[in-house]
Scaffold this motif. Structure first.
Motif, short mmCIF file in Angstrom:
data_model
loop_
_atom_site.label_atom_id
_atom_site.label_comp_id
_atom_site.label_asym_id
_atom_site.label_seq_id
_atom_site.Cartn_x
_atom_site.Cartn_y
_atom_site.Cartn_z
N SER A 1 0.83 -1.22 0.00
CA SER A 1 0.00 0.00 0.00
C SER A 1 0.86 1.26 0.00
CB SER A 1 -0.96 0.01 1.19
OG SER A 1 -0.25 0.16 2.40
N GLY A 2 2.09 1.17 0.54
CA GLY A 2 2.99 2.33 0.52
C GLY A 2 3.31 2.75 -0.91
N TYR B 1 0.79 5.27 -2.06
CA TYR B 1 1.03 6.65 -1.58
C TYR B 1 2.21 7.25 -2.35
CZ TYR B 1 -2.37 5.83 2.01
OH TYR B 1 -3.56 5.57 2.65
N ARG B 2 3.20 6.43 -2.63
CA ARG B 2 4.35 6.90 -3.41
C ARG B 2 3.89 7.27 -4.83
NH1 ARG B 2 9.73 5.14 -1.82
NH2 ARG B 2 9.65 4.49 0.34
N SER C 1 5.38 11.32 2.88
CA SER C 1 4.65 11.40 4.16
C SER C 1 3.75 12.63 4.20
CB SER C 1 5.62 11.46 5.33
OG SER C 1 6.17 10.21 5.53
N ALA D 1 0.71 11.63 2.42
CA ALA D 1 -0.06 10.59 3.11
C ALA D 1 -0.86 11.13 4.30
CB ALA D 1 0.86 9.46 3.56
N ARG E 1 -6.02 9.63 1.54
CA ARG E 1 -6.20 8.39 2.29
C ARG E 1 -7.54 7.74 1.95
NH1 ARG E 1 -1.92 7.73 5.29
NH2 ARG E 1 -2.72 5.67 5.76
N GLY F 1 1.58 -1.95 5.13
CA GLY F 1 1.46 -0.49 5.16
C GLY F 1 1.56 0.05 6.57
N ARG F 2 0.74 1.05 6.87
CA ARG F 2 0.77 1.68 8.18
C ARG F 2 -0.57 1.57 8.92
NH1 ARG F 2 4.61 2.18 5.59
NH2 ARG F 2 6.39 3.60 5.76
N ASP F 3 -1.64 1.43 8.13
CA ASP F 3 -2.99 1.44 8.72
C ASP F 3 -3.79 0.25 8.25
OD1 ASP F 3 -3.15 2.13 6.07
OD2 ASP F 3 -4.71 3.64 6.32
N ARG G 1 9.98 10.62 8.57
CA ARG G 1 8.78 9.86 8.17
C ARG G 1 8.13 9.16 9.36
NH1 ARG G 1 8.87 6.16 3.39
NH2 ARG G 1 11.09 5.89 3.50
N ASP H 1 4.40 9.87 10.29
CA ASP H 1 3.48 8.72 10.20
C ASP H 1 2.81 8.39 11.54
OD1 ASP H 1 4.23 8.48 7.55
OD2 ASP H 1 5.55 6.76 7.85
N ARG I 1 0.44 11.86 12.76
CA ARG I 1 -0.58 12.51 11.93
C ARG I 1 -1.97 12.27 12.52
NH1 ARG I 1 0.59 8.29 7.34
NH2 ARG I 1 -0.72 6.62 8.10
O1 DC Z 1 6.08 1.71 3.09
P1 DC Z 1 6.62 2.92 2.33
O2 DC Z 1 7.87 3.49 2.93
O3 DC Z 1 6.77 2.64 0.87
O4 DC Z 1 5.48 4.03 2.49
C1 DC Z 1 5.59 5.29 1.91
C2 DC Z 1 4.87 6.32 2.77
O5 DC Z 1 3.46 6.13 2.64
C3 DC Z 1 5.20 6.31 4.25
O6 DC Z 1 5.93 7.45 4.63
C4 DC Z 1 3.87 6.33 4.96
C5 DC Z 1 2.83 6.24 3.90
N1 DC Z 1 1.90 5.11 4.07
C6 DC Z 1 0.75 5.34 4.77
O7 DC Z 1 0.55 6.43 5.30
N2 DC Z 1 -0.18 4.35 4.88
C7 DC Z 1 0.04 3.15 4.33
N3 DC Z 1 -0.89 2.19 4.44
C8 DC Z 1 1.24 2.89 3.63
C9 DC Z 1 2.16 3.90 3.53
#
Ligand code: DC
Length: 230
Positions: free
Chosen positions: A34-35, A38-39, A104, A107, A113, A133-135, A184, A188, A191
């Motif tokens: 999923s990152g 966002y990229r 970031s 994101a 989102r 990912g993050r969430d 980041r 992250d 936020r």
């Molecule tokens: O995993 P990555 O480093 O490729 O992610 C890139 C950026 O995207 C990271 O700084 C946070 C954001 N991200 C996010 O907010 N939610 C996600 N599910 C995945 C990534």
């Protein structure tokens, strides 16, 4: 056998995607980074030069979000999926430092989102998916069958990312990568919308001193135990 939904969250450069890819291969599941999505949006900002005073112009980006279609397409030569922005592969471009430097900030936007979470949920509607990912365990798939929260020592993370990036950009320094990872992590985790945090029911996996194989074995053992339960 029931096709599970597996969520993997954690800080940048913790080896989440490596684990997710290895598991997907082992279980024959879909893998979604999923990152990368966002990229992909950050890359659109760069491609269209959406900047004001050196910072991403988020107002213009939000107005243009409907112009962005992100898709994944399996690339048999690489044995993994490419990310396409409006039909054009951007898998290499999104790994560049310019993208990491602004992603970031992109994101944090609720419009970004909500667009990406919808796409991610659609990709996972039939299960048999591993998304990192993050969430993912907290927002995208709060009812995931298994959730991992991956961590690693910050210095080890920076060194891992450096080894990866220096092959593509010889001017990059370890110090710049460390600073970017710290920034980041801060953005992250602090936020307002969907900050990175461990879901209550996630299994923590610190891979600072684990080999790729050991990490995979740890995760597979837990998945097998869980599969017997479901
Ligand atoms: O995993 P990555 O480093 O490729 O992610 C890139 C950026 O995207 C990271 O700084 C946070 C954001 N991200 C996010 O907010 N939610 C996600 N599910 C995945 C990534």
């Amino acid at each position: 056998m029931k096709k599970l939904t597996i969520a993997i969250d954690g800080f940048s450069s913790c080896g989440k995607s490596t684990l997710a890819k290895d598991l997907a291969k082992e279980l024959n599941y879909i893998f979604v980074d999923s990152g990368a999505m966002y990229r992909g949006i950050a890359y659109f900002v760069l491609q269209n030069n959406l900047f004001t005073n050196g910072e991403p112009d988020t107002v213009s980006l939000i107005k243009r979000l409907d112009e962005i279609t992100l898709t994944f397409e399996y690339n048999p030569e690489k044995f993994e999926s490419d990310l396409l922005l409006n039909g054009i592969t951007i898998s290499n471009e999104i790994r560049k430092h310019e993208v990491a430097a602004i992603v970031s900030k992109i994101a944090v936007l609720k419009e970004v989102r909500s667009k990406l979470v919808k796409t991610q949920q659609k990709l996972g509607e039939f299960g048999g998916i591993i998304m990192d990912g993050r969430d993912i365990g907290t927002v995208v798939f709060p009812f995931a069958d298994i959730k991992f929260f991956v961590t690693a020592d910050p210095t080890i993370r920076a060194e891992r990312r450096y080894k990866e990036l220096v092959l593509k950009d010889s001017t990059i320094t370890l110090a710049a990568i460390k600073a970017n990872l710290e920034e980041r992590d801060f953005i992250d985790t602090t936020r307002e919308i969907s900050p990175l945090k461990k879901a209550d029911d996630a299994i923590e996996l610190d891979n600072s001193n684990l080999s790729r194989e050991a990490q995979l074995a740890f995760a597979l053992k837990l998945i097998n135990e869980r599969t017997i339960d479901v």
